[in-house]
Design a protein around this motif. Sequence first.
Motif, PDB file in Angstrom:
ATOM      1  N   ARG A  61       0.829  -1.213   0.000  1.00 12.43           N
ATOM      2  CA  ARG A  61       0.000   0.000   0.000  1.00 12.43           C
ATOM      3  C   ARG A  61       0.865   1.266   0.000  1.00 12.43           C
ATOM      4  N   SER A  62       0.410   2.272  -0.751  1.00 12.28           N
ATOM      5  CA  SER A  62       1.028   3.614  -0.741  1.00 12.28           C
ATOM      6  C   SER A  62       2.522   3.581  -1.056  1.00 12.28           C
ATOM      7  N   ASP A  63       2.900   2.791  -2.058  1.00 16.81           N
ATOM      8  CA  ASP A  63       4.282   2.763  -2.558  1.00 16.81           C
ATOM      9  C   ASP A  63       5.294   2.279  -1.522  1.00 16.81           C
ATOM     10  N   ARG A  64       4.888   1.401  -0.613  1.00 18.88           N
ATOM     11  CA  ARG A  64       5.802   0.935   0.429  1.00 18.88           C
ATOM     12  C   ARG A  64       6.917   0.039  -0.097  1.00 18.88           C
ATOM     13  N   LEU A  65       6.743  -0.534  -1.285  1.00 18.04           N
ATOM     14  CA  LEU A  65       7.787  -1.402  -1.845  1.00 18.04           C
ATOM     15  C   LEU A  65       8.708  -0.676  -2.822  1.00 18.04           C
ATOM     16  N   VAL A  66       8.531   0.633  -2.983  1.00 16.19           N
ATOM     17  CA  VAL A  66       9.385   1.375  -3.915  1.00 16.19           C
ATOM     18  C   VAL A  66      10.850   1.216  -3.494  1.00 16.19           C
ATOM     19  N   GLY A  67      11.704   0.924  -4.476  1.00 15.40           N
ATOM     20  CA  GLY A  67      13.122   0.741  -4.205  1.00 15.40           C
ATOM     21  C   GLY A  67      13.514  -0.692  -3.933  1.00 15.40           C
ATOM     22  N   GLN A  68      12.534  -1.583  -3.776  1.00 18.59           N
ATOM     23  CA  GLN A  68      12.850  -2.990  -3.521  1.00 18.59           C
ATOM     24  C   GLN A  68      13.144  -3.699  -4.847  1.00 18.59           C
ATOM     25  N   ILE A  69      13.759  -4.874  -4.724  1.00 20.03           N
ATOM     26  CA  ILE A  69      14.095  -5.685  -5.895  1.00 20.03           C
ATOM     27  C   ILE A  69      13.345  -7.001  -5.806  1.00 20.03           C
ATOM     28  N   ILE A  70      12.770  -7.440  -6.924  1.00 21.99           N
ATOM     29  CA  ILE A  70      12.057  -8.717  -7.003  1.00 21.99           C
ATOM     30  C   ILE A  70      12.843  -9.665  -7.904  1.00 21.99           C
ATOM     31  N   GLY A  71      12.993 -10.909  -7.456  1.00 22.85           N
ATOM     32  CA  GLY A  71      13.700 -11.908  -8.257  1.00 22.85           C
ATOM     33  C   GLY A  71      13.467 -13.295  -7.702  1.00 22.85           C
ATOM     34  N   HIS A  72      14.178 -14.256  -8.239  1.00 25.64           N
ATOM     35  CA  HIS A  72      14.073 -15.627  -7.748  1.00 25.64           C
ATOM     36  C   HIS A  72      14.875 -15.781  -6.461  1.00 25.64           C
ATOM     37  N   PRO A  73      14.401 -16.577  -5.516  1.00 26.44           N
ATOM     38  CA  PRO A  73      15.111 -16.764  -4.256  1.00 26.44           C
ATOM     39  C   PRO A  73      16.550 -17.244  -4.474  1.00 26.44           C
ATOM     40  N   ASP A  74      17.449 -16.718  -3.657  1.00 26.91           N
ATOM     41  CA  ASP A  74      18.874 -17.088  -3.663  1.00 26.91           C
ATOM     42  C   ASP A  74      19.599 -16.685  -4.956  1.00 26.91           C
ATOM     43  N   LYS A  75      18.963 -15.852  -5.789  1.00 27.36           N
ATOM     44  CA  LYS A  75      19.604 -15.382  -7.020  1.00 27.36           C
ATOM     45  C   LYS A  75      19.471 -13.865  -7.121  1.00 27.36           C
ATOM     46  N   MET A  76      19.616 -13.214  -5.963  1.00 27.72           N
ATOM     47  CA  MET A  76      19.376 -11.773  -5.866  1.00 27.72           C
ATOM     48  C   MET A  76      20.654 -11.054  -5.451  1.00 27.72           C
ATOM     49  N   PRO A  77      20.742  -9.735  -5.717  1.00 30.36           N
ATOM     50  CA  PRO A  77      21.872  -8.957  -5.194  1.00 30.36           C
ATOM     51  C   PRO A  77      21.864  -8.960  -3.669  1.00 30.36           C
ATOM     52  N   ASP A  78      23.018  -8.684  -3.070  1.00 29.65           N
ATOM     53  CA  ASP A  78      23.122  -8.659  -1.619  1.00 29.65           C
ATOM     54  C   ASP A  78      22.400  -7.449  -1.038  1.00 29.65           C
ATOM     55  N   GLY A 122      19.308   2.912  -7.829  1.00 26.41           N
ATOM     56  CA  GLY A 122      18.143   2.409  -8.542  1.00 26.41           C
ATOM     57  C   GLY A 122      16.959   3.320  -8.272  1.00 26.41           C
ATOM     58  N   SER A 123      15.841   2.747  -7.831  1.00 18.81           N
ATOM     59  CA  SER A 123      14.672   3.566  -7.514  1.00 18.81           C
ATOM     60  C   SER A 123      14.573   3.860  -6.022  1.00 18.81           C
ATOM     61  N   THR A 124      15.647   3.583  -5.268  1.00 17.16           N
ATOM     62  CA  THR A 124      15.658   3.809  -3.823  1.00 17.16           C
ATOM     63  C   THR A 124      16.233   5.184  -3.501  1.00 17.16           C
ATOM     64  N   SER A 125      15.574   5.919  -2.617  1.00 11.47           N
ATOM     65  CA  SER A 125      16.100   7.164  -2.054  1.00 11.47           C
ATOM     66  C   SER A 125      16.213   6.957  -0.547  1.00 11.47           C
ATOM     67  N   LEU A 126      17.411   7.110  -0.009  1.00 12.71           N
ATOM     68  CA  LEU A 126      17.598   6.882   1.419  1.00 12.71           C
ATOM     69  C   LEU A 126      18.751   7.718   1.939  1.00 12.71           C
ATOM     70  N   GLY A 127      18.745   7.934   3.254  1.00  7.87           N
ATOM     71  CA  GLY A 127      19.805   8.710   3.875  1.00  7.87           C
ATOM     72  C   GLY A 127      21.083   7.895   4.001  1.00  7.87           C
ATOM     73  N   GLY A 128      22.222   8.577   3.853  1.00 11.49           N
ATOM     74  CA  GLY A 128      23.517   7.934   4.002  1.00 11.49           C
ATOM     75  C   GLY A 128      24.509   8.857   4.683  1.00 11.49           C
ATOM     76  N   LYS A 129      25.184   8.367   5.720  1.00  6.00           N
ATOM     77  CA  LYS A 129      26.148   9.169   6.467  1.00  6.00           C
ATOM     78  C   LYS A 129      27.552   8.908   5.938  1.00  6.00           C
ATOM     79  N   VAL A 130      28.296   9.979   5.675  1.00  7.80           N
ATOM     80  CA  VAL A 130      29.670   9.852   5.188  1.00  7.80           C
ATOM     81  C   VAL A 130      30.552   9.395   6.349  1.00  7.80           C
ATOM     82  N   ILE A 131      31.143   8.205   6.211  1.00  2.00           N
ATOM     83  CA  ILE A 131      32.013   7.652   7.247  1.00  2.00           C
ATOM     84  C   ILE A 131      33.456   8.090   7.028  1.00  2.00           C
ATOM     85  N   SER A 132      33.908   8.029   5.800  1.00  5.82           N
ATOM     86  CA  SER A 132      35.272   8.454   5.465  1.00  5.82           C
ATOM     87  C   SER A 132      35.339   8.721   3.972  1.00  5.82           C
ATOM     88  N   PHE A 133      36.365   9.462   3.554  1.00  3.78           N
ATOM     89  CA  PHE A 133      36.508   9.763   2.130  1.00  3.78           C
ATOM     90  C   PHE A 133      37.925  10.247   1.849  1.00  3.78           C
TER      91      PHE A 133
END
Length: 480
Positions: free
Chosen positions: A356-373, A416-427
């Motif tokens: 509901r209400s775009d809660r899966l936006v940014g997720q990936i769908i695929g076959h079990p055990d054949k997905m990105p980490d 991808g289609s995910t928008s999320l916060g990320g903290k800079v640890i080092s650079f």
Amino acid sequence: MNTTITQELIDAQETLQQTQSHLAHQNIDAAIDQLTPLTPEIISRQATINIGTIGHVAHGKSTLVRAISGVNTVRHYKERFRNITIKLGYANAKLYKCPTCPPPECYKSFGSEKEDNPKCTTAGCDSNLLLIRHVSFVDCPGHDVLMATMLAGAAVMDSALLLIAGNQPCPQPQTSEHLAAVEIMKLQHIIIVQNKIDIIIKDPSAANKQFEDIKKFVQGSIAEGAPIIPISAQMKYNVDFVVDYICRIPVPLRDFTSAPQMIVIRSFDVNKPGEDAETLRGGVAGGTILKGVLKIGDEIEIRPGMIRKDSKSGQVTWKQIYSKITSLKADENHLMYAVPGGLIGVGLKVDPFITRSDRLVGQIIGHPDKMPDVVVEIEAQYYLLRRLLGVKNEGDKTKSKVQKLKVDETLMINIGSTSLGGKVISFNSDQVRIQFLNPVCANEGEKIAMSRRIDRNFRLIGWGQIKKGYTSKSKKAGTQ
């Protein structure tokens, strides 16, 4: 005795259904080996290329999509009330060519439900049209505060229409920002549309001046040398020229044989309020398949899945969702299988509350055990823009200059289609380590976009490419 017979009949029926499903999958698998993105059986039912519409707010993106497809992408109440696109819009269209009419009149467009060889609509022509392309439009919002939504749409685009209003100076702020975004995504085919030409038709010198301004604006960018088509989307003037150029875009090479991977850009609960339990339908995820083929009946996995945060410790955990595909649709066309390219809706055997209400936006769908980490931290090679785009003080070089990264600052990261916060640890000068606030499913080598909060809004400051992902957070922080 009757109970035993009844149970035997149920078991026999289940066995028959399993056998029929297995034979159907075998037939589909055999057919898939012979398919291409332009196979008539494919483009008759499903779009195989995604075309984005980008540009400043109110420059006519949704109007052009409606002129080509007949579909109004402004669907939600808030969008209709304000007459702007807020969420990603979507529409499918079939593009045809008449074998006897001269160009560009020979190019026609209709909705996705149109038959494959309709009669030509040109007066006096009795020929049947030939189906050339079946495309999905990803209609992006042009408002500056919706840049994250635009970046989500850019992740699934194969090409883009850059709209520039003829009655406004070029470039406008989000014209620059959107062009930079698709440049990050390395889109190869841009079509520039000079819209609202009917407003300035009485002053040809203004149209010619803006034409030169557009050429100057795109010089040195990925859009340099792109066709510039003057149109009026509202009056459907010259829209056939746009269809002509879309038909010239080559369909990207598609991988039909790898394990499927679908990126989700919308998700829905399609049940009406008060729906009876007997007729309740599972959740629906909408998006595009990046590789492989999804079939009805496939057992699938959704990653990262359900994300939870402990209220006391603040620790974030996730659990994959396992489900089954119950339906596949491209607009109103029901599919037995779906191939890469184009936007599709996947009916799932999951609680509709999850989608509901775009809660899966940014997720990936695929076959079990054949997905990105699923990762919570990444190392990425990054590049910063020289100056900010899409801000009012863009002309002030001191204020518009992009500042260096800072340890512990929080950025908005698009993967991808995910928008999320990320903290800079080092650079250092070209490598950055980022810790995410939520887990994300991502591949090594995948592109990221980085935005920083400036004047209460997030602005694009750079991009990067994932070199390594980590499933647990590091304990050390500091500048390398």
